[in-house]
Design a protein around this motif. Sequence first.
Motif, PDB file in Angstrom:
ATOM      1  N   GLN A  31       0.849  -1.169   0.000  1.00 33.51           N
ATOM      2  CA  GLN A  31       0.000   0.000   0.000  1.00 33.51           C
ATOM      3  C   GLN A  31       0.893   1.229   0.000  1.00 33.51           C
ATOM      4  OE1 GLN A  31      -2.009  -1.556   3.464  1.00 33.51           O
ATOM      5  NE2 GLN A  31      -1.271   0.126   4.730  1.00 33.51           N
ATOM      6  N   ASN A  47      -1.297  -5.535   4.869  1.00 33.96           N
ATOM      7  CA  ASN A  47      -1.834  -5.934   3.574  1.00 33.96           C
ATOM      8  C   ASN A  47      -3.269  -5.465   3.359  1.00 33.96           C
ATOM      9  OD1 ASN A  47       0.566  -7.192   3.182  1.00 33.96           O
ATOM     10  ND2 ASN A  47      -0.297  -9.149   2.552  1.00 33.96           N
ATOM     11  N   GLN A  49      -5.949  -6.628   4.499  1.00 33.31           N
ATOM     12  CA  GLN A  49      -6.925  -7.705   4.386  1.00 33.31           C
ATOM     13  C   GLN A  49      -6.869  -8.587   5.630  1.00 33.31           C
ATOM     14  OE1 GLN A  49      -8.958  -8.093   1.734  1.00 33.31           O
ATOM     15  NE2 GLN A  49      -8.020  -6.492   0.475  1.00 33.31           N
ATOM     16  N   ASN A  85      -6.172  -8.801  -9.425  1.00 30.33           N
ATOM     17  CA  ASN A  85      -5.345  -8.645  -8.235  1.00 30.33           C
ATOM     18  C   ASN A  85      -6.122  -9.100  -7.012  1.00 30.33           C
ATOM     19  OD1 ASN A  85      -6.955  -6.375  -7.382  1.00 30.33           O
ATOM     20  ND2 ASN A  85      -5.786  -5.079  -8.784  1.00 30.33           N
ATOM     21  N   VAL A  86      -5.641  -8.766  -5.837  1.00 34.36           N
ATOM     22  CA  VAL A  86      -6.264  -9.282  -4.613  1.00 34.36           C
ATOM     23  C   VAL A  86      -7.708  -8.805  -4.451  1.00 34.36           C
ATOM     24  CG1 VAL A  86      -5.492  -7.397  -3.113  1.00 34.36           C
ATOM     25  CG2 VAL A  86      -5.808  -9.700  -2.145  1.00 34.36           C
ATOM     26  N   ALA A  87      -8.055  -7.692  -5.091  1.00 36.24           N
ATOM     27  CA  ALA A  87      -9.435  -7.215  -5.014  1.00 36.24           C
ATOM     28  C   ALA A  87     -10.388  -8.129  -5.770  1.00 36.24           C
ATOM     29  CB  ALA A  87      -9.527  -5.784  -5.562  1.00 36.24           C
ATOM     30  N   GLN A  88      -9.889  -8.790  -6.811  1.00 40.40           N
ATOM     31  CA  GLN A  88     -10.730  -9.709  -7.595  1.00 40.40           C
ATOM     32  C   GLN A  88     -10.537 -11.169  -7.186  1.00 40.40           C
ATOM     33  OE1 GLN A  88      -8.665  -7.343  -9.362  1.00 40.40           O
ATOM     34  NE2 GLN A  88     -10.394  -5.932  -9.237  1.00 40.40           N
ATOM     35  N   PRO A  90      -9.365 -13.151  -3.915  1.00 39.90           N
ATOM     36  CA  PRO A  90      -8.942 -13.083  -2.507  1.00 39.90           C
ATOM     37  C   PRO A  90      -7.751 -13.967  -2.189  1.00 39.90           C
ATOM     38  CG  PRO A  90     -11.334 -13.256  -2.669  1.00 39.90           C
ATOM     39  CD  PRO A  90     -10.795 -13.467  -4.042  1.00 39.90           C
ATOM     40  N   ASN A  93      -3.958 -12.782  -1.677  1.00 42.48           N
ATOM     41  CA  ASN A  93      -3.436 -12.052  -0.525  1.00 42.48           C
ATOM     42  C   ASN A  93      -2.151 -12.696   0.004  1.00 42.48           C
ATOM     43  OD1 ASN A  93      -3.587  -9.949   1.409  1.00 42.48           O
ATOM     44  ND2 ASN A  93      -4.402 -11.383   2.926  1.00 42.48           N
ATOM     45  N   SER A  98       0.093 -10.629  -9.410  1.00 36.06           N
ATOM     46  CA  SER A  98      -1.214 -10.310  -9.978  1.00 36.06           C
ATOM     47  C   SER A  98      -1.077 -10.251 -11.493  1.00 36.06           C
ATOM     48  CB  SER A  98      -1.750  -8.973  -9.435  1.00 36.06           C
ATOM     49  OG  SER A  98      -0.860  -7.915  -9.740  1.00 36.06           O
ATOM     50  N   GLN A 181       0.607  -8.329  -5.241  1.00 39.77           N
ATOM     51  CA  GLN A 181      -0.822  -8.616  -5.224  1.00 39.77           C
ATOM     52  C   GLN A 181      -1.628  -7.342  -5.430  1.00 39.77           C
ATOM     53  OE1 GLN A 181      -1.121 -10.000  -1.069  1.00 39.77           O
ATOM     54  NE2 GLN A 181      -2.416  -8.251  -0.654  1.00 39.77           N
ATOM     55  N   ASN A 182      -1.008  -6.181  -5.189  1.00 38.28           N
ATOM     56  CA  ASN A 182      -1.662  -4.886  -5.343  1.00 38.28           C
ATOM     57  C   ASN A 182      -0.622  -3.887  -5.844  1.00 38.28           C
ATOM     58  OD1 ASN A 182      -3.345  -2.672  -5.191  1.00 38.28           O
ATOM     59  ND2 ASN A 182      -3.171  -2.440  -2.985  1.00 38.28           N
TER      60      ASN A 182
END
Length: 226
Positions: A31, A47, A49, A85-88, A90, A93, A98, A181-182
């Motif tokens: 982030q 992360n 999450q 990515n991790v938003a699509q 899970p 994570n 990605s 992942q992001n």
Amino acid sequence: MKSSVVYVIVAAVFLASVSSTVNANDPGSVQDFCVAAGNPNAAVFVNGQFCKDPKLAVAEDFFLAAFNKPGVITSPQGSLVKPANVAQIPGLNTLGISMVRIDYAPRGGMNPPHIHPRATEILVVLEGTLHVGFITSNPDNKLISKTLKKGDVFVFPVGLIHAQINHGNTPAVAIAALSSQNPGVITIANAVFGSKPFIPTDILAKAFQVDTKIIDQLQAQFPKQA
């Protein structure tokens, strides 16, 4: 002599073990920043999450049906980016990887100059022809570019400005993998001329050595927010 060799091997294994333990406990940031929280009740996971109980994991946690069909391109740049990515997904994570699918319109469809602050990108062309490139950091700012055909692969190093454009008469498609992942994305024009609120005109005019009217025209392409 034999005991010395054994000692060296044991020492190397120990150091490798310590190194991997440190890396496992101190992952790279995924982030933009993580402000230290004095109050633990105000803290969040780095992360961003919460982790699911592994016993409850299902196939859908690691699956995405999104890359088999082209999307509708509506952007003025003539491209469409579909992330995975991790938003699509899970299950990505903490895995540090990605992907994206990028569709380019014919005759100038472009994924405009941008950076990924947290990832290196490796791209493969599935259909069509793309002209791609990235710019090295100061002071050289060297453009490294290449025309890619179907099946060709190109790498964009982490944090460097890069772009792709379709000069062909047919649509182009590419798949790219990213080492986070992001990975994040900062589109240069949006960030410089479309920030919220706008960067003062006189600052940008001096930075780009142009008249303030040109900056006004560029900022007018983006919705103004206080």
